[in-house]
Design a protein around this motif. Structure first.
Motif, PDB file in Angstrom:
ATOM      1  N   LYS A   7      40.488  31.359  33.796  1.00 53.54           N
ATOM      2  CA  LYS A   7      40.324  32.125  32.555  1.00 53.54           C
ATOM      3  C   LYS A   7      41.425  33.174  32.373  1.00 53.54           C
ATOM      4  O   LYS A   7      41.458  33.870  31.378  1.00 53.54           O
ATOM      5  CB  LYS A   7      38.986  32.871  32.596  1.00 53.54           C
ATOM      6  CG  LYS A   7      37.791  31.962  32.482  1.00 53.54           C
ATOM      7  CD  LYS A   7      36.535  32.833  32.510  1.00 53.54           C
ATOM      8  CE  LYS A   7      35.317  32.016  32.823  1.00 53.54           C
ATOM      9  NZ  LYS A   7      34.227  32.815  33.386  1.00 53.54           N
ATOM     10  N   LEU A   8      42.253  33.296  33.396  1.00 52.65           N
ATOM     11  CA  LEU A   8      43.309  34.318  33.346  1.00 52.65           C
ATOM     12  C   LEU A   8      44.449  33.882  32.452  1.00 52.65           C
ATOM     13  O   LEU A   8      44.921  32.748  32.548  1.00 52.65           O
ATOM     14  CB  LEU A   8      43.918  34.492  34.736  1.00 52.65           C
ATOM     15  CG  LEU A   8      43.400  35.520  35.697  1.00 52.65           C
ATOM     16  CD1 LEU A   8      44.323  35.558  36.907  1.00 52.65           C
ATOM     17  CD2 LEU A   8      43.316  36.883  35.050  1.00 52.65           C
ATOM     18  N   ARG A   9      44.928  34.810  31.632  1.00 52.00           N
ATOM     19  CA  ARG A   9      46.115  34.536  30.829  1.00 52.00           C
ATOM     20  C   ARG A   9      47.179  35.527  31.290  1.00 52.00           C
ATOM     21  O   ARG A   9      47.014  36.730  31.123  1.00 52.00           O
ATOM     22  CB  ARG A   9      45.772  34.749  29.362  1.00 52.00           C
ATOM     23  CG  ARG A   9      46.786  34.198  28.400  1.00 52.00           C
ATOM     24  CD  ARG A   9      46.402  34.610  27.010  1.00 52.00           C
ATOM     25  NE  ARG A   9      45.334  33.765  26.488  1.00 52.00           N
ATOM     26  CZ  ARG A   9      45.541  32.778  25.618  1.00 52.00           C
ATOM     27  NH1 ARG A   9      46.751  32.506  25.209  1.00 52.00           N
ATOM     28  NH2 ARG A   9      44.528  32.070  25.168  1.00 52.00           N
ATOM     29  N   LEU A  10      48.235  35.012  31.913  1.00 55.39           N
ATOM     30  CA  LEU A  10      49.286  35.891  32.437  1.00 55.39           C
ATOM     31  C   LEU A  10      50.500  35.826  31.522  1.00 55.39           C
ATOM     32  O   LEU A  10      50.891  34.740  31.090  1.00 55.39           O
ATOM     33  CB  LEU A  10      49.706  35.450  33.847  1.00 55.39           C
ATOM     34  CG  LEU A  10      48.598  35.217  34.882  1.00 55.39           C
ATOM     35  CD1 LEU A  10      49.200  34.806  36.220  1.00 55.39           C
ATOM     36  CD2 LEU A  10      47.749  36.466  35.051  1.00 55.39           C
ATOM     37  N   LYS A  11      51.123  36.986  31.275  1.00 54.36           N
ATOM     38  CA  LYS A  11      52.282  36.963  30.354  1.00 54.36           C
ATOM     39  C   LYS A  11      53.511  36.339  31.008  1.00 54.36           C
ATOM     40  O   LYS A  11      54.446  35.932  30.332  1.00 54.36           O
ATOM     41  CB  LYS A  11      52.565  38.350  29.796  1.00 54.36           C
ATOM     42  CG  LYS A  11      53.002  39.362  30.814  1.00 54.36           C
ATOM     43  CD  LYS A  11      53.200  40.711  30.145  1.00 54.36           C
ATOM     44  CE  LYS A  11      53.460  41.765  31.200  1.00 54.36           C
ATOM     45  NZ  LYS A  11      53.386  43.111  30.713  1.00 54.36           N
ATOM     46  N   ASN A  12      53.504  36.275  32.328  1.00 59.17           N
ATOM     47  CA  ASN A  12      54.562  35.527  33.031  1.00 59.17           C
ATOM     48  C   ASN A  12      53.991  35.087  34.385  1.00 59.17           C
ATOM     49  O   ASN A  12      52.951  35.591  34.816  1.00 59.17           O
ATOM     50  CB  ASN A  12      55.845  36.372  33.173  1.00 59.17           C
ATOM     51  CG  ASN A  12      55.649  37.558  34.082  1.00 59.17           C
ATOM     52  OD1 ASN A  12      55.400  37.417  35.268  1.00 59.17           O
ATOM     53  ND2 ASN A  12      55.714  38.761  33.513  1.00 59.17           N
ATOM     54  N   PRO A  13      54.665  34.148  35.061  1.00 60.05           N
ATOM     55  CA  PRO A  13      54.063  33.544  36.263  1.00 60.05           C
ATOM     56  C   PRO A  13      54.321  34.289  37.563  1.00 60.05           C
ATOM     57  O   PRO A  13      54.087  33.750  38.637  1.00 60.05           O
ATOM     58  CB  PRO A  13      54.743  32.171  36.305  1.00 60.05           C
ATOM     59  CG  PRO A  13      56.091  32.405  35.714  1.00 60.05           C
ATOM     60  CD  PRO A  13      55.940  33.496  34.694  1.00 60.05           C
ATOM     61  N   ALA A  26      39.969  41.134  37.089  1.00 58.69           N
ATOM     62  CA  ALA A  26      40.066  39.968  36.203  1.00 58.69           C
ATOM     63  C   ALA A  26      39.905  38.657  36.972  1.00 58.69           C
ATOM     64  O   ALA A  26      39.593  37.623  36.383  1.00 58.69           O
ATOM     65  CB  ALA A  26      41.414  39.980  35.492  1.00 58.69           C
ATOM     66  N   ALA A  27      40.150  38.701  38.272  1.00 52.50           N
ATOM     67  CA  ALA A  27      40.047  37.470  39.082  1.00 52.50           C
ATOM     68  C   ALA A  27      39.913  37.870  40.543  1.00 52.50           C
ATOM     69  O   ALA A  27      40.178  39.016  40.912  1.00 52.50           O
ATOM     70  CB  ALA A  27      41.294  36.614  38.889  1.00 52.50           C
ATOM     71  N   ILE A  28      39.495  36.899  41.342  1.00 56.24           N
ATOM     72  CA  ILE A  28      39.340  37.166  42.774  1.00 56.24           C
ATOM     73  C   ILE A  28      40.121  36.125  43.562  1.00 56.24           C
ATOM     74  O   ILE A  28      39.977  34.920  43.334  1.00 56.24           O
ATOM     75  CB  ILE A  28      37.847  37.123  43.176  1.00 56.24           C
ATOM     76  CG1 ILE A  28      37.101  38.273  42.479  1.00 56.24           C
ATOM     77  CG2 ILE A  28      37.684  37.208  44.688  1.00 56.24           C
ATOM     78  CD1 ILE A  28      35.602  38.247  42.683  1.00 56.24           C
ATOM     79  N   THR A  58      37.620  34.180  37.440  1.00 54.61           N
ATOM     80  CA  THR A  58      38.531  33.182  38.002  1.00 54.61           C
ATOM     81  C   THR A  58      38.595  33.348  39.527  1.00 54.61           C
ATOM     82  O   THR A  58      38.791  34.455  40.024  1.00 54.61           O
ATOM     83  CB  THR A  58      39.941  33.369  37.383  1.00 54.61           C
ATOM     84  OG1 THR A  58      39.822  33.134  35.992  1.00 54.61           O
ATOM     85  CG2 THR A  58      40.959  32.427  38.001  1.00 54.61           C
ATOM     86  N   ILE A  59      38.405  32.243  40.233  1.00 53.14           N
ATOM     87  CA  ILE A  59      38.433  32.279  41.698  1.00 53.14           C
ATOM     88  C   ILE A  59      39.661  31.508  42.200  1.00 53.14           C
ATOM     89  O   ILE A  59      39.849  30.338  41.870  1.00 53.14           O
ATOM     90  CB  ILE A  59      37.168  31.615  42.302  1.00 53.14           C
ATOM     91  CG1 ILE A  59      35.887  32.292  41.816  1.00 53.14           C
ATOM     92  CG2 ILE A  59      37.248  31.525  43.829  1.00 53.14           C
ATOM     93  CD1 ILE A  59      35.464  33.524  42.567  1.00 53.14           C
ATOM     94  N   ILE A  60      40.466  32.210  42.994  1.00 52.93           N
ATOM     95  CA  ILE A  60      41.674  31.589  43.572  1.00 52.93           C
ATOM     96  C   ILE A  60      41.467  31.521  45.091  1.00 52.93           C
ATOM     97  O   ILE A  60      41.165  32.540  45.720  1.00 52.93           O
ATOM     98  CB  ILE A  60      42.927  32.451  43.275  1.00 52.93           C
ATOM     99  CG1 ILE A  60      43.094  32.658  41.754  1.00 52.93           C
ATOM    100  CG2 ILE A  60      44.176  31.834  43.893  1.00 52.93           C
ATOM    101  CD1 ILE A  60      44.012  33.817  41.390  1.00 52.93           C
ATOM    102  N   ALA A  61      41.616  30.344  45.677  1.00 54.64           N
ATOM    103  CA  ALA A  61      41.445  30.212  47.127  1.00 54.64           C
ATOM    104  C   ALA A  61      42.821  30.243  47.791  1.00 54.64           C
ATOM    105  O   ALA A  61      43.677  29.397  47.500  1.00 54.64           O
ATOM    106  CB  ALA A  61      40.728  28.902  47.449  1.00 54.64           C
ATOM    107  N   ASP A  64      39.141  27.828  40.869  1.00 53.00           N
ATOM    108  CA  ASP A  64      39.912  27.597  39.639  1.00 53.00           C
ATOM    109  C   ASP A  64      41.377  27.339  39.944  1.00 53.00           C
ATOM    110  O   ASP A  64      42.105  26.808  39.108  1.00 53.00           O
ATOM    111  CB  ASP A  64      39.827  28.829  38.728  1.00 53.00           C
ATOM    112  CG  ASP A  64      38.401  29.073  38.275  1.00 53.00           C
ATOM    113  OD1 ASP A  64      37.877  28.233  37.550  1.00 53.00           O
ATOM    114  OD2 ASP A  64      37.813  30.102  38.670  1.00 53.00           O
ATOM    115  N   ALA A  65      41.806  27.791  41.131  1.00 54.46           N
ATOM    116  CA  ALA A  65      43.211  27.623  41.524  1.00 54.46           C
ATOM    117  C   ALA A  65      43.310  27.774  43.031  1.00 54.46           C
ATOM    118  O   ALA A  65      42.395  28.312  43.666  1.00 54.46           O
ATOM    119  CB  ALA A  65      44.079  28.681  40.845  1.00 54.46           C
ATOM    120  N   VAL A  66      44.412  27.287  43.595  1.00 55.51           N
ATOM    121  CA  VAL A  66      44.684  27.552  45.013  1.00 55.51           C
ATOM    122  C   VAL A  66      46.011  28.296  45.097  1.00 55.51           C
ATOM    123  O   VAL A  66      46.919  28.046  44.299  1.00 55.51           O
ATOM    124  CB  VAL A  66      44.756  26.263  45.873  1.00 55.51           C
ATOM    125  CG1 VAL A  66      43.373  25.735  46.198  1.00 55.51           C
ATOM    126  CG2 VAL A  66      45.609  25.181  45.222  1.00 55.51           C
TER     127      VAL A  66
END
Ligand code: FMN
Length: 315
Positions: A9-15, A119-121, A173-176, A198-200
């Protein structure tokens, strides 16, 4: 042209993000944190941890070893004292958490998801200086690895269990965050994906050591530590590429990224975003320079968005 990326669900303005444990608000005077894609806090645990005995860091060829041991004041202090101090940070704040069992991870995720600022973990399944005990009794990393201790991200079922616990506890948003200290990282990434991540993000550090030949002792107080920096980049790239071929969720590439060229290599191998760690100690402006460099590279190659570059490696 846009540098914007979506991670869950995160929207980042750059990566570009600074990696957990390598960058903090104290850099604020040198770097405009709000130019980054997101801010990732240092890993916190439920209770306070004193960390490992010194020395905790040592230089190595093209890298460094660290054995901080997740020193932090615990969840309550983070919520009450640290978070309010981050009020000038306008970009998404990602909390990084570690625990000794699924219940702890669940509690951390639940409490953090109720604070409006997070915003995320990122769940740190991979700190080499704080092994996990399946029976949940290991709270102190100062002791040598016991028979039953391992990194969560070295085991598919433990990874699944912890990601599920965090997923259940938080709708954020969960990032492992995965470990390179495995035979096949794609199996662990797949387990995280199936459990609802949601991401690794990969990779954390490689377990290594350094020896003082005069004293004939290990240099680090903890004996072993985590190797980071340019020395690990080629292996990290290979792991990102392999993982990209196996999972559908976004990959955040980490490992020895020092400049925009390194960042582009990770994106070509399949990363949707990247994190900068050790480079922050060499050049606190590294992340900002990477954002500017990626932008110029995209303009030069007429690339309209990061998505177009992600995984675009030619055979
Ligand atoms: C001094 C130091 C402290 C770190 N602390 C954490 C931490 O608290 N949590 C975490 O997930 N990773 C931690 N890391 C790992 C980094 O976030 C990163 O995954 C790793 O260093 C590889 O990236 P790099 O080669 O760009 O440094 C730490 C690394 C260093 C060098």
């Amino acid at each position: 042209m846009t540098l914007e990326v979506r991670i869950g669900k995160l929207r980042l303005k750059n990566p570009v993000m600074a990696a957990s444990g390598t960058f903090g608000p104290e850099y604020g005077e040198l770097v405009d944190i709000n130019k980054l894609g997101a801010y990732i806090a240092k890993t916190i645990t439920l209770n306070e941890r004193v960390g490992n005995p010194p020395p905790r860091v040592v230089d190595t060829p093209s890298g460094m070893l660290n054995a901080i041991g997740l020193e932090n004041k615990g969840l309550d202090d983070f919520v009450k004292n640290k978070l309010p101090k981050l009020k000038n940070i306008k970009i998404p704040i990602i909390a990084s958490i570690a625990g000794v069992n699924a219940a702890e991870f669940g509690k951390l995720a639940k409490v953090l998801s109720r604070t409006e600022r997070i915003a995320a973990i990122e769940i740190n399944l991979s700190c080499p200086n704080a092994p996990y005990s399946p029976r949940g009794r290991r709270a102190c990393p100062n002791v040598q690895h016991g028979k039953r201790d391992f990194l969560i991200a070295q085991n598919e079922s433990a990874t699944r269990q912890i990601v599920e616990a965090a997923r259940k506890a938080a709708s954020l948003t969960i990032i492992a965050k995965l470990s390179p200290n495995v035979t096949d990282i794609t199996r662990i990434a797949k387990a995280a994906e199936e459990a609802g991540a949601d991401a690794v993000s990969l990779i954390n550090t490689f377990i290594g050591m350094a020896v003082d030949i005069e004293t004939k002792r290990p240099v680090l107080g903890n004996v072993t530590g985590g190797l980071s920096g340019p020395a690990i980049k080629p292996i990290a790239l290979r792991m990102v590429r392999e993982t990209y071929e196996k999972v559908k969720i976004p990959i955040i590439g980490i490992g020895g990224i020092m400049d925009y060229k390194d960042a582009v290599e990770f994106i070509l191998c399949g990363a949707s975003a990247i994190q900068v760690g050790t480079a922050n100690f060499v050049n606190p402006r590294a992340s900002i320079e990477i954002i500017e460099g990626v932008k110029k590279y995209m303009a030069k190659h007429k690339i309209s968005g990061i998505k177009e570059l992600t995984g675009a490696l030619r055979k």
